[in-house]
Design a protein around this motif. Sequence first.
Motif, PDB file in Angstrom:
ATOM      1  N   LEU A  71     -18.618  26.286  49.933  1.00  0.00           N
ATOM      2  CA  LEU A  71     -17.815  26.538  48.588  1.00  0.00           C
ATOM      3  C   LEU A  71     -18.018  25.282  47.652  1.00  0.00           C
ATOM      4  O   LEU A  71     -17.811  25.163  46.387  1.00  0.00           O
ATOM      5  CB  LEU A  71     -16.465  26.901  48.917  1.00  0.00           C
ATOM      6  N   ALA A  72     -17.717  24.011  48.345  1.00  0.00           N
ATOM      7  CA  ALA A  72     -17.821  22.827  47.631  1.00  0.00           C
ATOM      8  C   ALA A  72     -19.425  22.316  47.017  1.00  0.00           C
ATOM      9  O   ALA A  72     -19.197  21.383  46.248  1.00  0.00           O
ATOM     10  CB  ALA A  72     -16.965  21.606  48.323  1.00  0.00           C
ATOM     11  N   MET A  73     -20.367  23.045  47.544  1.00  0.00           N
ATOM     12  CA  MET A  73     -21.615  22.270  47.397  1.00  0.00           C
ATOM     13  C   MET A  73     -22.018  23.005  45.708  1.00  0.00           C
ATOM     14  O   MET A  73     -21.494  23.806  45.353  1.00  0.00           O
ATOM     15  CB  MET A  73     -22.623  23.105  48.257  1.00  0.00           C
ATOM     16  N   PRO A  74     -23.067  22.123  45.390  1.00  0.00           N
ATOM     17  CA  PRO A  74     -23.518  22.628  44.047  1.00  0.00           C
ATOM     18  C   PRO A  74     -24.331  23.870  44.297  1.00  0.00           C
ATOM     19  O   PRO A  74     -25.082  24.209  45.321  1.00  0.00           O
ATOM     20  CB  PRO A  74     -24.636  21.243  43.572  1.00  0.00           C
ATOM     21  N   LEU A  75     -24.192  24.713  43.170  1.00  0.00           N
ATOM     22  CA  LEU A  75     -24.641  25.867  43.391  1.00  0.00           C
ATOM     23  C   LEU A  75     -26.424  25.892  43.702  1.00  0.00           C
ATOM     24  O   LEU A  75     -27.056  26.682  44.073  1.00  0.00           O
ATOM     25  CB  LEU A  75     -24.549  26.945  42.364  1.00  0.00           C
ATOM     26  N   THR A  76     -26.862  24.628  42.946  1.00  0.00           N
ATOM     27  CA  THR A  76     -28.326  24.474  43.115  1.00  0.00           C
ATOM     28  C   THR A  76     -28.978  24.387  44.294  1.00  0.00           C
ATOM     29  O   THR A  76     -29.841  24.632  44.737  1.00  0.00           O
ATOM     30  CB  THR A  76     -28.772  23.222  42.166  1.00  0.00           C
ATOM     31  N   GLU A  77     -27.872  24.160  45.395  1.00  0.00           N
ATOM     32  CA  GLU A  77     -28.402  23.964  46.748  1.00  0.00           C
ATOM     33  C   GLU A  77     -28.616  25.214  47.493  1.00  0.00           C
ATOM     34  O   GLU A  77     -29.164  25.589  48.524  1.00  0.00           O
ATOM     35  CB  GLU A  77     -27.340  23.070  47.746  1.00  0.00           C
ATOM     36  N   ILE A  78     -28.120  26.376  46.946  1.00  0.00           N
ATOM     37  CA  ILE A  78     -28.100  27.675  47.435  1.00  0.00           C
ATOM     38  C   ILE A  78     -28.812  28.848  46.582  1.00  0.00           C
ATOM     39  O   ILE A  78     -29.247  29.811  47.170  1.00  0.00           O
ATOM     40  CB  ILE A  78     -26.850  28.222  48.109  1.00  0.00           C
ATOM     41  N   MET A  79     -29.276  28.358  45.279  1.00  0.00           N
ATOM     42  CA  MET A  79     -29.518  29.476  44.448  1.00  0.00           C
ATOM     43  C   MET A  79     -31.247  29.926  44.927  1.00  0.00           C
ATOM     44  O   MET A  79     -31.829  28.955  45.430  1.00  0.00           O
ATOM     45  CB  MET A  79     -29.573  29.066  43.120  1.00  0.00           C
ATOM     46  N   THR A  80     -31.503  30.773  44.598  1.00  0.00           N
ATOM     47  CA  THR A  80     -32.797  31.165  44.531  1.00  0.00           C
ATOM     48  C   THR A  80     -33.518  30.548  43.369  1.00  0.00           C
ATOM     49  O   THR A  80     -33.434  30.903  42.074  1.00  0.00           O
ATOM     50  CB  THR A  80     -33.062  32.683  44.458  1.00  0.00           C
ATOM     51  N   GLN A  81     -34.383  29.635  43.732  1.00  0.00           N
ATOM     52  CA  GLN A  81     -35.174  29.068  42.407  1.00  0.00           C
ATOM     53  C   GLN A  81     -36.165  29.798  41.792  1.00  0.00           C
ATOM     54  O   GLN A  81     -36.645  29.816  40.535  1.00  0.00           O
ATOM     55  CB  GLN A  81     -35.611  27.648  43.044  1.00  0.00           C
ATOM     56  N   HIS A  82     -37.118  30.431  42.679  1.00  0.00           N
ATOM     57  CA  HIS A  82     -38.189  31.153  41.985  1.00  0.00           C
ATOM     58  C   HIS A  82     -37.705  32.261  41.733  1.00  0.00           C
ATOM     59  O   HIS A  82     -37.546  33.332  42.522  1.00  0.00           O
ATOM     60  CB  HIS A  82     -39.446  31.261  43.172  1.00  0.00           C
ATOM     61  N   VAL A  83     -37.458  32.595  40.298  1.00  0.00           N
ATOM     62  CA  VAL A  83     -37.083  34.086  39.695  1.00  0.00           C
ATOM     63  C   VAL A  83     -38.011  34.608  39.200  1.00  0.00           C
ATOM     64  O   VAL A  83     -38.638  34.347  38.275  1.00  0.00           O
ATOM     65  CB  VAL A  83     -35.818  33.647  38.913  1.00  0.00           C
ATOM     66  N   GLU A  84     -38.363  36.076  39.791  1.00  0.00           N
ATOM     67  CA  GLU A  84     -39.207  36.711  39.131  1.00  0.00           C
ATOM     68  C   GLU A  84     -38.626  37.536  37.774  1.00  0.00           C
ATOM     69  O   GLU A  84     -37.441  37.568  37.913  1.00  0.00           O
ATOM     70  CB  GLU A  84     -39.491  38.135  40.225  1.00  0.00           C
ATOM     71  N   THR A  85     -39.552  37.712  36.740  1.00  0.00           N
ATOM     72  CA  THR A  85     -39.032  38.380  35.791  1.00  0.00           C
ATOM     73  C   THR A  85     -39.777  39.416  35.485  1.00  0.00           C
ATOM     74  O   THR A  85     -40.798  39.638  35.942  1.00  0.00           O
ATOM     75  CB  THR A  85     -38.745  37.172  34.429  1.00  0.00           C
ATOM     76  N   CYS A  86     -39.391  40.385  34.349  1.00  0.00           N
ATOM     77  CA  CYS A  86     -40.159  41.283  33.825  1.00  0.00           C
ATOM     78  C   CYS A  86     -39.996  41.466  32.425  1.00  0.00           C
ATOM     79  O   CYS A  86     -39.098  40.689  31.736  1.00  0.00           O
ATOM     80  CB  CYS A  86     -39.700  42.553  34.555  1.00  0.00           C
ATOM     81  N   ALA A  87     -40.693  42.253  31.723  1.00  0.00           N
ATOM     82  CA  ALA A  87     -40.807  42.549  30.397  1.00  0.00           C
ATOM     83  C   ALA A  87     -40.206  43.671  29.752  1.00  0.00           C
ATOM     84  O   ALA A  87     -40.348  44.563  30.477  1.00  0.00           O
ATOM     85  CB  ALA A  87     -42.309  42.058  29.701  1.00  0.00           C
ATOM     86  N   PRO A  88     -39.695  43.683  28.664  1.00  0.00           N
ATOM     87  CA  PRO A  88     -39.005  45.136  28.067  1.00  0.00           C
ATOM     88  C   PRO A  88     -40.171  45.864  28.322  1.00  0.00           C
ATOM     89  O   PRO A  88     -39.769  47.376  28.409  1.00  0.00           O
ATOM     90  CB  PRO A  88     -38.596  44.741  26.590  1.00  0.00           C
TER      91      PRO A  88
END
Length: 160
Positions: A71-88
């Motif tokens: 809970l005290a850790m920076p969120l960057t240490e647990i986030m998923t960094q490679h995020v797939e995206t889509c287009a409209p």
Amino acid sequence: MRSVRIADILLQKSRVVHSVLPWLTVADVVEQLNKFRIGAVLVLDENGAVRGIVSERDIVAALGRHGSAVLAMPLTEIMTQHVETCAPDDTVASAMARMTAGRYRHLPVVQKGELVGLVSIGDLVKNRVREMELEVGVLRDRAIANLARLRPRSARAARS
């Protein structure tokens, strides 16, 4: 009949995309998820570019590894960094296939490098269920019409 597009889904839902900045802690993210009753938040940099995503799954996995200290850790240490995206303009079917194959439940929608929305697997499934209900109704109506045409005139006259 044209395929349903991601843009069609975005028209049916709120355009609000919950996001956080990368220097927040996991506790801050938990607070946001709880406050807005959502399953994930995008991590955006100061220019609004997608840098990651933090989902309930990420938090539970990190709790398993680090315990409550997460809970005290920076969120960057647990986030998923490679995020797939889509287009409209992507179809709902292609987005669902990508989400299923990648085992993720949220897909940011980006157009010309700008974040324009976020769809969840729940949004897409809800749309597919609605489509299937319409298809069932059409098929039922066609079956009833075909049965009426097949029934002999004498049977129809007797019922009148």
